[in-house]
Scaffold this motif. Structure first.
Motif, PDB file in Angstrom:
ATOM      1  N   VAL A  81       0.859  -1.181   0.000  1.00 48.61           N
ATOM      2  CA  VAL A  81       0.000   0.000   0.000  1.00 48.61           C
ATOM      3  C   VAL A  81       0.897   1.233   0.000  1.00 48.61           C
ATOM      4  O   VAL A  81       1.678   1.436   0.937  1.00 48.61           O
ATOM      5  N   ILE A  82       0.807   2.035  -1.060  1.00 50.87           N
ATOM      6  CA  ILE A  82       1.616   3.254  -1.170  1.00 50.87           C
ATOM      7  C   ILE A  82       0.726   4.418  -0.746  1.00 50.87           C
ATOM      8  O   ILE A  82      -0.228   4.778  -1.443  1.00 50.87           O
ATOM      9  N   SER A  86       4.389   7.209   2.992  1.00 49.85           N
ATOM     10  CA  SER A  86       5.105   5.964   3.284  1.00 49.85           C
ATOM     11  C   SER A  86       4.498   4.803   2.512  1.00 49.85           C
ATOM     12  O   SER A  86       3.423   4.912   1.902  1.00 49.85           O
ATOM     13  N   ILE A  87       5.206   3.678   2.580  1.00 53.41           N
ATOM     14  CA  ILE A  87       4.746   2.428   1.987  1.00 53.41           C
ATOM     15  C   ILE A  87       4.471   1.438   3.109  1.00 53.41           C
ATOM     16  O   ILE A  87       5.239   1.349   4.071  1.00 53.41           O
ATOM     17  N   ILE A 147       9.136   2.740   5.123  1.00 54.48           N
ATOM     18  CA  ILE A 147       8.325   1.532   4.949  1.00 54.48           C
ATOM     19  C   ILE A 147       7.854   1.032   6.314  1.00 54.48           C
ATOM     20  O   ILE A 147       8.650   0.882   7.244  1.00 54.48           O
ATOM     21  N   ASN A 148       6.568   0.771   6.418  1.00 57.93           N
ATOM     22  CA  ASN A 148       5.995   0.067   7.565  1.00 57.93           C
ATOM     23  C   ASN A 148       5.669  -1.355   7.142  1.00 57.93           C
ATOM     24  O   ASN A 148       5.462  -1.619   5.950  1.00 57.93           O
ATOM     25  N   TYR A 201       0.998   7.016  -7.197  1.00 58.46           N
ATOM     26  CA  TYR A 201       0.731   6.330  -8.462  1.00 58.46           C
ATOM     27  C   TYR A 201       2.036   6.067  -9.226  1.00 58.46           C
ATOM     28  O   TYR A 201       2.245   4.969  -9.749  1.00 58.46           O
ATOM     29  N   GLN A 202       2.934   7.058  -9.292  1.00 57.66           N
ATOM     30  CA  GLN A 202       4.196   6.897 -10.009  1.00 57.66           C
ATOM     31  C   GLN A 202       5.080   5.853  -9.354  1.00 57.66           C
ATOM     32  O   GLN A 202       5.733   5.052 -10.028  1.00 57.66           O
ATOM     33  N   VAL A 203       5.117   5.847  -8.015  1.00 59.31           N
ATOM     34  CA  VAL A 203       5.889   4.824  -7.309  1.00 59.31           C
ATOM     35  C   VAL A 203       5.300   3.449  -7.607  1.00 59.31           C
ATOM     36  O   VAL A 203       6.027   2.477  -7.850  1.00 59.31           O
ATOM     37  N   GLY A 204       3.974   3.376  -7.601  1.00 56.80           N
ATOM     38  CA  GLY A 204       3.310   2.115  -7.921  1.00 56.80           C
ATOM     39  C   GLY A 204       3.625   1.640  -9.324  1.00 56.80           C
ATOM     40  O   GLY A 204       3.854   0.446  -9.553  1.00 56.80           O
TER      41      GLY A 204
END
Length: 316
Positions: A81-82, A86-87, A147-148, A201-204
């Protein structure tokens, strides 16, 4: 938005296709059935967790069933989940009964009231997945993203216990219904600390662009040979293998079920288990047809595409 939707895992598809096509005397059949049952249970648990994570889709970008390559190693993540800052990495566990996390021995045990079983420690697993993802992001100049990680227990009736540091277990482990709120709370805290706003969205898209699909070689794992895969159209009602071709369809000799498209499942089984392409002659053999013209008509009317160079058919 859900950028990558979960589908039935390819190894499970192969097991489900192979098991009805093996002789009852095949030595590896009991193990295959056991593995298929476990994989189906895991897949069902992931679907249950998806039900709750999907509530975050209007706000965040979600990717399900991620398979990436990092430093000559492959790693798999159930859900990513982005969020805004954080992710979150989510690993699903589908256990029945009572599970106990031993923080000293780093071991998980499950009891169903009669049998106690030991499993790999889920907190260690999720930390390893996070470590690989962090390295993967670092190599793509995205290492600044926090990141979590969470372990989602799919079944709400599962009793969670801890031996040792209960707070440590509580920081990572929760029932599926609680995970979305935990993700939002953790992300809000990063925002309060001044974390950079993400283009989720771009990271995804970056992750999705390198995402593969986990596969398994059934023949190697279960000591199978291609000749162990038995041909025939399987009845969708009773499971009998060997439906007969009748006018515009198929008829089961055992239960008299009639189906117009039972052959499509058989073609899919062949492409999953035997080869990625099928010729007219192979189609005749696998479907139990006597006429080349009938095989040709079936292939032409199927969703497959013809490749003249190899005179074979394959998926789009």
């Amino acid at each position: 938005m859900i950028l990558k939707q979960r589908t039935k895992p390819l190894p499970l598809k192969k097991l489900d296709a192979a098991i009805p096509r093996l002789s009852p005397q095949f030595p590896g059949l009991p193990k295959m059935k056991e593995d298929a049952k476990m994989q189906q249970q895991g897949y069902s648990g992931e679907i249950k967790v998806d039900y709750f994570l999907d509530n975050l889709a209007p706000m965040y970008t979600i990717l399900q069933d991620i398979y990436l390559h990092e430093n000559s190693k492959n790693f798999q993540i159930d859900s990513i989940v982005i969020a805004n800052y954080s992710i979150a990495v989510v690993d699903t566990k589908h256990y029945k009964g009572t599970i106990t996390f031993n923080t000293t021995l780093k071991q998980l045990t499950r009891s169903d009231g009669q049998i106690e079983s030991g499993f790999e420690y889920p907190v260690t697993q999720i930390k390893n997945q996070t470590f690989h993802l962090q390295n993967w992001l670092n190599q793509r100049h995205l290492g600044h993203i926090p990141i979590n990680c969470f372990v989602a227990i799919a079944d709400p009736s599962t009793v969670i216990q801890a031996e040792g540091n209960q707070e440590e277990v509580g920081n990572y482990v929760a029932h599926a219904a609680e995970i979305p709120q935990r993700i939002m709370n953790a992300d809000w805290q990063f925002g309060q600390k001044g974390a950079t706003t993400l283009s989720d969205y771009q990271v995804g898209r970056t992750i999705l662009g390198e995402c593969g699909e986990f596969d398994m070689n059934l023949f190697k794992r279960y000591n199978m040979r291609p000749t162990d895969i038995l041909p025939g159209v399987i009845c969708p009602e009773c499971g009998w293998r060997g439906m007969q071709r009748v006018h515009s369809g198929w008829c089961c000799r055992k239960c008299k079920c009639y189906s117009k498209d039972a052959h499509l499942t058989a073609l899919n089984d062949y492409l999953l288990l035997v080869k990625r392409t099928i010729t007219n002659t192979e189609c005749m053999w696998f479907l139990g047809l006597k006429s080349r013209h009938a095989a040709s008509r079936i292939l032409k009317n199927s969703p497959l595409i013809y490749y003249p160079k190899n005179r074979s058919w394959r998926r789009r």
